[in-house]
Design a protein around this motif. Sequence first.
Motif, PDB file in Angstrom:
ATOM      1  N   ASN A 268      -3.429  21.430 -43.472  1.00 25.59           N
ATOM      2  CA  ASN A 268      -2.330  21.304 -42.519  1.00 25.59           C
ATOM      3  C   ASN A 268      -2.928  21.474 -41.127  1.00 25.59           C
ATOM      4  O   ASN A 268      -3.395  22.556 -40.779  1.00 25.59           O
ATOM      5  N   LEU A 269      -2.937  20.407 -40.334  1.00 24.01           N
ATOM      6  CA  LEU A 269      -3.561  20.385 -39.009  1.00 24.01           C
ATOM      7  C   LEU A 269      -2.467  20.421 -37.935  1.00 24.01           C
ATOM      8  O   LEU A 269      -1.730  19.453 -37.763  1.00 24.01           O
ATOM      9  N   VAL A 270      -2.346  21.523 -37.225  1.00 27.25           N
ATOM     10  CA  VAL A 270      -1.287  21.655 -36.221  1.00 27.25           C
ATOM     11  C   VAL A 270      -1.772  21.011 -34.919  1.00 27.25           C
ATOM     12  O   VAL A 270      -2.506  21.618 -34.141  1.00 27.25           O
ATOM     13  N   ALA A 271      -1.370  19.766 -34.729  1.00 33.44           N
ATOM     14  CA  ALA A 271      -1.825  19.003 -33.558  1.00 33.44           C
ATOM     15  C   ALA A 271      -0.693  18.241 -32.884  1.00 33.44           C
ATOM     16  O   ALA A 271      -0.937  17.423 -32.010  1.00 33.44           O
ATOM     17  N   GLN A 272       0.531  18.508 -33.280  1.00 37.39           N
ATOM     18  CA  GLN A 272       1.688  17.826 -32.700  1.00 37.39           C
ATOM     19  C   GLN A 272       2.579  18.869 -32.040  1.00 37.39           C
ATOM     20  O   GLN A 272       3.007  19.822 -32.694  1.00 37.39           O
ATOM     21  N   HIS A 273       2.853  18.684 -30.755  1.00 37.65           N
ATOM     22  CA  HIS A 273       3.723  19.615 -30.017  1.00 37.65           C
ATOM     23  C   HIS A 273       5.164  19.141 -30.094  1.00 37.65           C
ATOM     24  O   HIS A 273       5.544  18.139 -29.478  1.00 37.65           O
TER      25      HIS A 273
ATOM     26  N   ARG B  48      12.553  10.974 -26.333  1.00 38.77           N
ATOM     27  CA  ARG B  48      12.391  10.183 -25.115  1.00 38.77           C
ATOM     28  C   ARG B  48      11.571  10.965 -24.082  1.00 38.77           C
ATOM     29  O   ARG B  48      10.738  10.408 -23.385  1.00 38.77           O
ATOM     30  N   ALA B  49      11.816  12.266 -23.993  1.00 38.03           N
ATOM     31  CA  ALA B  49      11.099  13.111 -23.035  1.00 38.03           C
ATOM     32  C   ALA B  49       9.687  13.467 -23.508  1.00 38.03           C
ATOM     33  O   ALA B  49       8.849  13.885 -22.716  1.00 38.03           O
ATOM     34  N   ASN B  50       9.419  13.308 -24.807  1.00 40.79           N
ATOM     35  CA  ASN B  50       8.118  13.649 -25.398  1.00 40.79           C
ATOM     36  C   ASN B  50       7.677  12.490 -26.294  1.00 40.79           C
ATOM     37  O   ASN B  50       7.627  12.618 -27.513  1.00 40.79           O
ATOM     38  N   PRO B  51       7.348  11.330 -25.694  1.00 47.70           N
ATOM     39  CA  PRO B  51       7.065  10.138 -26.498  1.00 47.70           C
ATOM     40  C   PRO B  51       5.770  10.216 -27.309  1.00 47.70           C
ATOM     41  O   PRO B  51       5.622   9.506 -28.296  1.00 47.70           O
ATOM     42  N   VAL B  52       4.831  11.054 -26.892  1.00 47.11           N
ATOM     43  CA  VAL B  52       3.578  11.227 -27.641  1.00 47.11           C
ATOM     44  C   VAL B  52       3.371  12.725 -27.857  1.00 47.11           C
ATOM     45  O   VAL B  52       2.666  13.385 -27.093  1.00 47.11           O
ATOM     46  N   PRO B  53       3.979  13.274 -28.915  1.00 49.08           N
ATOM     47  CA  PRO B  53       3.822  14.704 -29.160  1.00 49.08           C
ATOM     48  C   PRO B  53       2.436  15.104 -29.676  1.00 49.08           C
ATOM     49  O   PRO B  53       2.098  16.285 -29.684  1.00 49.08           O
ATOM     50  N   LEU B  54       1.610  14.128 -30.076  1.00 52.90           N
ATOM     51  CA  LEU B  54       0.249  14.449 -30.492  1.00 52.90           C
ATOM     52  C   LEU B  54      -0.502  15.036 -29.306  1.00 52.90           C
ATOM     53  O   LEU B  54      -0.418  14.529 -28.184  1.00 52.90           O
TER      54      LEU B  54
ATOM     55  N   ALA C  29       3.781  11.248 -34.540  1.00 50.71           N
ATOM     56  CA  ALA C  29       3.113  11.913 -33.410  1.00 50.71           C
ATOM     57  C   ALA C  29       2.824  10.952 -32.253  1.00 50.71           C
ATOM     58  O   ALA C  29       2.495  11.396 -31.155  1.00 50.71           O
ATOM     59  N   GLY C  30       2.892   9.640 -32.492  1.00 53.20           N
ATOM     60  CA  GLY C  30       2.803   8.660 -31.413  1.00 53.20           C
ATOM     61  C   GLY C  30       1.437   8.434 -30.806  1.00 53.20           C
ATOM     62  O   GLY C  30       1.319   7.834 -29.743  1.00 53.20           O
ATOM     63  N   GLY C  31       0.371   8.877 -31.460  1.00 52.09           N
ATOM     64  CA  GLY C  31      -0.961   8.755 -30.888  1.00 52.09           C
ATOM     65  C   GLY C  31      -1.584   7.377 -31.028  1.00 52.09           C
ATOM     66  O   GLY C  31      -1.100   6.524 -31.771  1.00 52.09           O
ATOM     67  N   SER C  32      -2.672   7.177 -30.312  1.00 55.33           N
ATOM     68  CA  SER C  32      -3.433   5.929 -30.332  1.00 55.33           C
ATOM     69  C   SER C  32      -4.538   6.021 -31.378  1.00 55.33           C
ATOM     70  O   SER C  32      -5.372   6.929 -31.317  1.00 55.33           O
ATOM     71  N   TRP C  33      -4.555   5.050 -32.314  1.00 57.60           N
ATOM     72  CA  TRP C  33      -5.572   5.090 -33.366  1.00 57.60           C
ATOM     73  C   TRP C  33      -6.983   5.028 -32.782  1.00 57.60           C
ATOM     74  O   TRP C  33      -7.886   5.692 -33.280  1.00 57.60           O
ATOM     75  N   ASP C  34      -7.200   4.251 -31.749  1.00 60.23           N
ATOM     76  CA  ASP C  34      -8.537   4.163 -31.156  1.00 60.23           C
ATOM     77  C   ASP C  34      -9.027   5.536 -30.701  1.00 60.23           C
ATOM     78  O   ASP C  34     -10.181   5.906 -30.941  1.00 60.23           O
ATOM     79  N   GLN C  35      -8.175   6.306 -30.060  1.00 60.34           N
ATOM     80  CA  GLN C  35      -8.567   7.643 -29.601  1.00 60.34           C
ATOM     81  C   GLN C  35      -8.765   8.598 -30.781  1.00 60.34           C
ATOM     82  O   GLN C  35      -9.701   9.400 -30.791  1.00 60.34           O
ATOM     83  N   ILE C  36      -7.889   8.499 -31.774  1.00 61.07           N
ATOM     84  CA  ILE C  36      -7.992   9.368 -32.947  1.00 61.07           C
ATOM     85  C   ILE C  36      -9.244   9.045 -33.743  1.00 61.07           C
ATOM     86  O   ILE C  36      -9.977   9.949 -34.169  1.00 61.07           O
TER      87      ILE C  36
END
Length: 154
Positions: free
Chosen positions: A77-82, A87-93, A126-133
């Motif tokens: 379990n990796l806690v990496a999402q805030h 709408r106010a938090n579009p990328v919680p990762l 979490a809305g993150g970018s696969w390239d960055q991940i």
Amino acid sequence: MPLQYATGDATRPGTPGNKVIGHVCNDRGGWGRGFVLAVSRRWPQPEHSYRKWSHTPGFALGAVQLVQVETDTWVANLVAQHGYRTRANPVPLRYDALDTCLATLADHAVELDATVHLPRIGTGLAGGSWDQIAALLDRQLTTRAITTTIYDLP
């Protein structure tokens, strides 16, 4: 050793030996959407452990909880999402938290002599970018010669 990609279910890696299945969790203690549903269908322990852990000191962004679910299989379990995606938090990762989690995951994989198996963590809810991940996965796992497989459902 580059990231490996496979079509299939990340909760059912078909490789021999020790395995760690990783996934991103939020820092609110919520469990009920996304990949965790597949995890909970296979094993009750990761959800139970996460919910209990979420009410303790040390449960925070960047933390990792390793839960053994079979003789040769653990769920990380990796806690990496805030919070949650809004709408106010579009990328919680949180990429810095994910980087910290992946470093810890790598340490566990080395200690267990395990391969690592993941869905495309951080890209869904979490809305993150696969390239960055993927760059973080390469930096923390594959450069340490940890066999890492990314699963896409058919």
